[in-house]
Structures are given as C-alpha cells and as structure tokens.
Design an enzyme around this catalytic site. Structure first.
Site, mmCIF file in Angstrom:
data_model
loop_
_atom_site.group_PDB
_atom_site.id
_atom_site.type_symbol
_atom_site.label_atom_id
_atom_site.label_comp_id
_atom_site.label_asym_id
_atom_site.label_seq_id
_atom_site.Cartn_x
_atom_site.Cartn_y
_atom_site.Cartn_z
ATOM 1 N N SER B 150 0.831 -1.208 0.000
ATOM 2 C CA SER B 150 0.000 0.000 0.000
ATOM 3 C C SER B 150 0.868 1.263 0.000
ATOM 4 O O SER B 150 1.688 1.445 -0.910
ATOM 5 C CB SER B 150 -0.961 -0.060 1.203
ATOM 6 O OG SER B 150 -1.999 0.883 1.042
ATOM 7 N N GLU B 244 -9.951 -4.638 -5.644
ATOM 8 C CA GLU B 244 -9.588 -3.428 -4.893
ATOM 9 C C GLU B 244 -9.517 -2.244 -5.845
ATOM 10 O O GLU B 244 -9.154 -2.382 -7.014
ATOM 11 C CB GLU B 244 -8.284 -3.619 -4.124
ATOM 12 C CG GLU B 244 -7.042 -3.939 -4.930
ATOM 13 C CD GLU B 244 -5.779 -3.850 -4.066
ATOM 14 O OE1 GLU B 244 -5.569 -2.798 -3.454
ATOM 15 O OE2 GLU B 244 -5.030 -4.836 -3.996
ATOM 16 N N HIS B 274 -7.626 -5.443 -0.758
ATOM 17 C CA HIS B 274 -6.431 -4.643 -0.544
ATOM 18 C C HIS B 274 -5.455 -5.295 0.447
ATOM 19 O O HIS B 274 -5.823 -5.621 1.570
ATOM 20 C CB HIS B 274 -6.839 -3.260 -0.039
ATOM 21 C CG HIS B 274 -5.697 -2.305 0.075
ATOM 22 N ND1 HIS B 274 -4.892 -1.968 -0.999
ATOM 23 C CD2 HIS B 274 -5.193 -1.606 1.131
ATOM 24 C CE1 HIS B 274 -3.961 -1.118 -0.608
ATOM 25 N NE2 HIS B 274 -4.116 -0.891 0.679
#
Lengths: 305, 305
Positions: B150, B244, B274
């Site tokens: 991320s 996602e 995610h």
C-alpha cells in the site's frame, strides 16, 4: 542476466535472422516459409517419455502428446503460432511436449486450417470444434487449459470468447505466450520497442494480418481478442518479452481482464524476444518460462504443484 | 476457489469492517486509528525462528528480522503500509517475518516518519536514508530488494526513483503488495471495482492523500511513482487484488516499466482485497502470495529457489 545468457540470445538472434531473411532477393512463397520454419525446428527433439499420436476418426486434425504419468482427465489444448499462415504440429511439437511434461498432463495440439487458403474464421472454427470434441472425450471443462503462442495465442483467447458467447462450459485457464491479440497493430510497443525487436515489424505484421482477415474488420473481437469483452474469463497467464513489438497488446488484454475481476498473471521477461520459449534449446529463459508455465497450468487445473 | 476460501474471505471482510468502522459515531483520531490498527494485528504471531532486533546507533529507526539460516549479504528492505499516517513495525512484523522466512534473507523494516505530523517528503527521505545505510553495512546493492504494501509500496517505488536520480547503485528488485502509486486517484478501478472493494473508497483515499501531500502536487513522481519515468528500474513484482480500487495504478506502473524494457511480474489475484497478504492468518491466498513472493525475491537476488 549473466554473460552466458546474453551470448545465447545474441547467437539465437543471429540464427533466426539468417533463417528468416530472404536469401534469394525475392519474397519467399507461402509454401517456402512454411517449410523453412518447420525445418528450422526439425532438429529440436521432443521431450523424453512422451507418446505422440495422431487424433483419429471423428476428432479434429491434430495430435495428442501424452507424457509419462500424465494426470488423467486433464488437458492442455494447444494452438501453434505462425501468423495464421505457417507453423505446424511438427514445428511446435518440441515445445508442446515440454509444456505437457512440465504440467504433467496430456497435450492436444491442433492442426487448424491456415490462411491465405483458409482465412478467418476457419482457424477459429477448428479451434472451437477441438474444444467441443475434448468435452465429448470425458475431459471436464475445468480440466482443460487453452494455450498458444503468437497467432496461436490469438486463437486460444478467441476460442474462450466463443466458448463463453456460445454458452459452452468454461475452461480451467488460458495460457498465452507472446500472443498476437490486436490485428489492427495499435499497440504503442510497435513504436517504443521497434528498435529492440529483431523479428517482427509493423509492416510485416500488417501484411500477415491481411492474409488472415480478408474482408473482416481487424477490431472484430473474434479476430482481435484485445477488443473483446473479457468478463467471465478463466484465469489467464501471459508470458511476453519486453523486447517485442507485441508487448502492448498483452498489457491491454491483462488490464481488460483484471478490471472484470479475472485472475491474471502477466510476466514481462526482460530482454526476451517474440515467443522465446520456442527457443528453449538455445535460451535458458525458455526452459524457465516452460517450467513456470507448467506450475501455473497445474494450479489452474487444481492439481498439486 | 473452494468454499472454505470463500468463507475465510467473508469472515475476514466482516472482521476488517468491524475493526475499521467508526464505532463511536464520530471519526477516530489519528492516534486512535494507529492504536486500533496495531491492536488488530497484535494477535498474529511472527514466523518461527526469527530474531527481531532494533537497529541501533547510526542506523535508521527500524528493526532487523533475521530468519534461521538467512543468506548473508542479502536483505529485504521493507516499508509498512497504512496510508502514510498509521501502521508500524509492530502491525507488520508478522508479515515481514514471513516474507523474510519465505525468501530466506534478513528483513530490514523501517519505522519511517508519519503524516500528518511529518508530511511528504519526510517518509521518503527516511526510506532513501535506510537504503544508503544498508549499503554502508556491507550489503551489495544487487543484494537488496525493496518492498512494501500500500503506502509502503509507494515508498519502495519512490525510493527506487530517488536511488536512480541520485546516482546511487541500483537494487536487485522491487516487490510491491497492493501499492498506492497514484495519489491523484485517477485509476478507473476506483469506479469499476468500487462495489467489490470492502475497504477503500475514493473519498477516504483523497483525505488520506492530502495528509501526506500537504502542498505538493499529487502528480509529482516522488509522491506518485505512477507518474515517474521508470527507465533503468530493477525487476518488479506486483501482487494486487482484482477486488480493490487500487488495481489500475498497478497496471499503469507495470505498463510503464515494461515499455522501458524492465522485467515485470504483475499478479492480479481474483477475489482478493487490498493488501490481503497481511491477512495470511485467515486467508490461504495470503500464505500462497507470501510463498510466491519469497521465490521471486530469491530469483531477484540471484539465489537458488
């Protein structure tokens, strides 16, 4: 990449160019291109322990390649490359047999009809018929991975479109080597990677596309799966070279499938050229690509690694 | 995907939503979000046989995680996710330790400075400093893979941009889990996958981006590596979920790198959300993703499988 790999690539590129170049000062005929391609690969042996058998009776033109200990009821349905107008069971037998061994399943290699004698959709009709035939032979749909290189990758992908659109049961996966998915040649890699690609040019590909398309629009999804709606596709694995002009269409195809929620593995191999797994006898990266494909095919078929 | 997997995902999604949702009828403070995230992962044990040690003296804020039998002179330099404003060494220790074991190398996990107290480029400066420090510790550049999930994937990718632009020697690879590479949120997956994504929304991500960016333009490549020139990058592996909203930026990044000749593996995992490898304790797909990443990291570091 080590020095040995680089030397192997350089040596292979030179060989290919020698074989591909017109040595007579005039274009080779279609027949001459077919025979020279088959000859080029004639010396590469098939994988050990495989039994090759022509498909008989009501089946499609083609052959089965059964490795020792092949998992029952699983198959790799393979379409050879060659721009829709050359390539054969013979030219690709060494590659298909190695893929069969790597996956541990029977390969079914299809001798589809070639352009220009048989333009679109003859080859695709043969490909779809081969899938229908496999279903009648006791292979569950999820036990079949469709696959092909270059134009054969186009046929494999277009067959999955037809399978879905005709309401046939969905196969287990789609494995593509340097697939030719956009016969309009719209990919930016035709510009950006042109100087890296020793084999394909936009000019040649345009002529070759014309042989197959005839009067058909290149954006027709069954001719150019990159223009298709890829919803409901099975999992996809794509191996493509970073140094080939067909690179972009693999990325476009991967993107479209992913946005529909399809599982996608896109492997862009650095320094690799068009359909390099065909050259596994000279390129270690070809061997590695085949090994990885075998593992992926087993996963797509829900088999243990 | 079998029924058990589906049940695990459904169960996990419910857990996450419970943990993420505001249970008080008012937004959680930054401190509350940080502590609730750490607590959420507190129960997940680190991998067996790892020795965790804080980095001392002149080194960066962070820790080393050394698995039993780790290959000397190889390292995974890891940046945790959490939108640049939460996440910690603690929240990600279980994941980083498993990646270290899977790759068989030392992991170096960095406690970079967080927004909003420390907006861009504080975190990136810390990340680049960590790479410089590793080089002084006897790790050859090609023996280091940068990685993150991320926002941590953003830092890993932006660090490679800075490494190249500052003339530092090139690392061995870049491994990204659901990376956040475009802080302008321009990806079409924000629309197309919105209904599939139980965690992230465009609205939330816009607020989070603002905390990090401050007055910086979101298209600045060091803040949004998807806008960077990726020439000269080392090999890249990306694992991203098909479900996602961050999907598109991984594809954009993969495409840009590939067109520069960079080796890229883009793995779009069907039905995954995610940063799902963080949830390996509930999701078999998390375990599998970590195992595959370990093999890839070894390959990027020129180690035997």
């Amino acid at each position: 990449m080590n020095t040995q790999d680089k030397a192997a690539i350089a040596s292979f590129k030179a060989q290919w160019l020698l074989a591909a170049v017109n040595r007579r000062g005039a274009p080779l005929s279609v027949e001459e291109q077919r025979s020279s391609f088959d000859e080029f690969f004639h010396i590469v042996p098939i994988a050990d322990g495989c039994v090759v058998q022509e498909i008989r009776s009501e089946g499609p033109a083609g052959e089965t390649i059964v490795p020792r200990g092949a998992t029952p009821s699983r198959a790799l349905l393979y379409f050879h490359g060659g721009g829709f107008f050359f390539g054969s069971l013979q030219s690709h037998r060494h590659l298909v047999s190695r893929l069969a061994v790597a996956a541990g399943v029977t390969a079914v290699s299809i001798d589809y009809r070639l352009a220009p004698e048989h333009p679109f959709p003859a080859a695709l009709d043969d490909a779809v018929a081969a899938y229908r035939w496999l279903l009648t032979q006791g292979f569950p749909p999820g036990g079949i991975v469709l696959a092909g290189d270059s134009a054969g990758g186009n046929l494999a992908a277009a067959t999955v479109l037809r399978i879905r659109d005709e309401g046939l049961p969905k196969p287990g996966g789609l494995y593509l080597i340097s697939p030719w998915l956009d016969l309009t040649l719209s990919g930016e890699s035709y510009e950006v990677r042109a100087s890296q690609d020793p084999i394909l040019t936009q000019e040649t590909m345009r002529e070759v596309a014309q042989l197959y398309l005839g009067q058909i629009d290149g954006q027709y999804p069954y001719a150019s799966p990159a223009y298709g709606d890829l919803s409901g596709f099975p999992s996809i694995m794509i191996q493509v070279g970073a140094d080939e002009v067909l690179l972009s269409e693999s990325i476009v195809f991967a993107r479209k499938a992913a946005l529909h929620g399809v599982g996608v593995r896109l492997h862009v191999w650095p320094e690799m050229i068009h359909a390099w797994p065909l050259f596994h006898s000279a390129l270690p990266q070809g061997i590695r690509a085949i090994a990885e494909a075998g593992l992926w095919i087993r996963e797509a078929l829900s088999l243990e690694p």
